[in-house]
Enzyme design. Sequence first.
Site, short mmCIF file in Angstrom:
data_model
loop_
_atom_site.label_atom_id
_atom_site.label_comp_id
_atom_site.label_asym_id
_atom_site.label_seq_id
_atom_site.Cartn_x
_atom_site.Cartn_y
_atom_site.Cartn_z
CG MET A 251 -1.98 -1.12 1.09
SD MET A 251 -3.28 -0.92 2.31
CE MET A 251 -4.46 -2.14 1.70
CG ASP A 252 3.10 4.27 -3.20
OD1 ASP A 252 4.27 4.24 -2.81
OD2 ASP A 252 2.57 5.23 -3.80
#
Length: 596
Positions: A251-252
């Site tokens: 999850m950037d």
Amino acid sequence: MGKRFKISEQPMISLQKELRFLVETHLRFIYDEQSYPDLDHAQLARKLIKIVELDEQCLKPAVHESLWDEQDVLVITYGDSIKKEGEPPLDTLNNFFNKHLADTVNGVHILPFFPYSSDDGFSVIDYTQVNDGLGDWGDIEEIASNFDLMADLVVNHCSSRSRWFDNFKQCKEPGKNYFFECDPSADTSDVVRPRTSPLLREVETLEGKKYVWCTFSHDQVDLNFANPDVLCEMIQIIKLYLDRGVKIFRMDAVAFVWKELGTPCIHHPKTHELVRLMRTLIEHHSPRAIIITETNVPNHENLSYFGNANEAHAVYNFSLPPLLLNALITGSSAHLKAWQMSMPPAQEGTFYFNFIASHDGIGLRPAEGLLQDQEIDTLINTMQSFGARISWRAAQGGLNKAYEINVTLFDALQGTTKGPDKWQIQRFLCAHGIMLALEGIPAIYIHSLVATNNYQEGVELTASNRTINRYKWDADELETQLATEHTHHAKVFEQLKRLISIRRGQQAFHPNATQFTLHLGDQLFGFWRQSIRRDQSIFCIYNVTDDTVTIPLSSINLISLNKWVDLVSGQEYTDLHLDLVLEPYQFVWLTNKIAC
């Protein structure tokens, strides 16, 4: 990764009822009734469950179960880090991995492989397509069939060239209300920024001028998760990735997802709840799937994404790279040791994602509060003398602060604060020896694996500091370098593969095995690992200096009844009254049990 899990024998109807309750509970926190009085939370919950097809079949994941072991090692790479003329880069990458690494690593993180407009993939134009310059979904699925595939879920923003943003400017759906807007007169002084560019971008739309929020750049426009339609779009993307074989979701920039004026707009409680919601949906579809949050922030903030073992399965160990680098260039493990002693063991069902080099750089925010400003300045100055570039962020008071060091790790370790020396390879291997043995799962960047040097020409071509560590290897040239014994590329590659293979055979290197810090003086860095079954101990001791260091074996508290062997060199230690002599950057993994 994902080797063990239990499927609940709970009746499907009961399980789906429980799932609806969980999803609706998440939604009621995110879209609270005071702010969303007309929202039908139950209906939205049913919609999300249907998107993931959990209304037809769902599985209940085991609670607090580790889905990993000591054999899990990942490589981080771009889809085109290795290229061959006339061949899709993803095919080239897959061929390289199958030829050289099939028996060495079991996971691969392919950095964003979607059509993009900037930031080497993190400004996504279309989340549902593979960049045709890399290959297609078939290539991705082929890699996923051979390795545990980790993919980026770029949740915070998308490209200003995306269809959604085009629709935003034309005031039509889908996209009209997909982006976070802000009055330019609003007070945003409390907002935490990772960049120096202006926060707001003026945009001409069919309804006149609007101002959109851009945390990272004006080409990366922040999505508005306050609109439930945006959440539904992201869940559809998650389902697509699951169908294509993605097992690990990175999850950037997730810390910035929820914005609320008057707050720092980072780590908002609703951001944490969004992560929990996504985890609930993902793991009820695929109990072996894993969520990793990417939050390049101070250490205590980063750890918050574990939640109560109900949020991220893993967090990036962001403080490790700058502290390890500091130890090896100064010859003192003091700060590295103090930090490690303060780190809580990961709860059962969670783990630390260890890395010491990445496609971005060596973040300095995670060193805040752990290194003094003067020490950070020394680190920066030393790295600049080794060819590094520095990226900056906007801080409070209108000042700019160093955000990250852009450099290849191999060149970063070419010397110490005294300058370059002859110990580059040994120092580089020592750094990886530490990472491979620490509690957690290690991930090695492709350019560390093959000891790539600074790509200065690339920085000049792209005007981006991060390009320094994003070289594109010609496949044939790389094969030549790795096949030639005297090159530093070949030496590092073979030694790292050997260390990884040793690591994967030791139960005491399980990601959640016991770890205690050893107190052996600042010239050494050491810790003790013990297998979960307590039948194997490994004492990991590293000389972080350019001097020979000698200590009595008796100071390590080795049990005299056991036979001790160094896994790295194979040397046996039978007389515990003798000394342990470590040459510059030499390290030992002393064990009482040879597991492989």
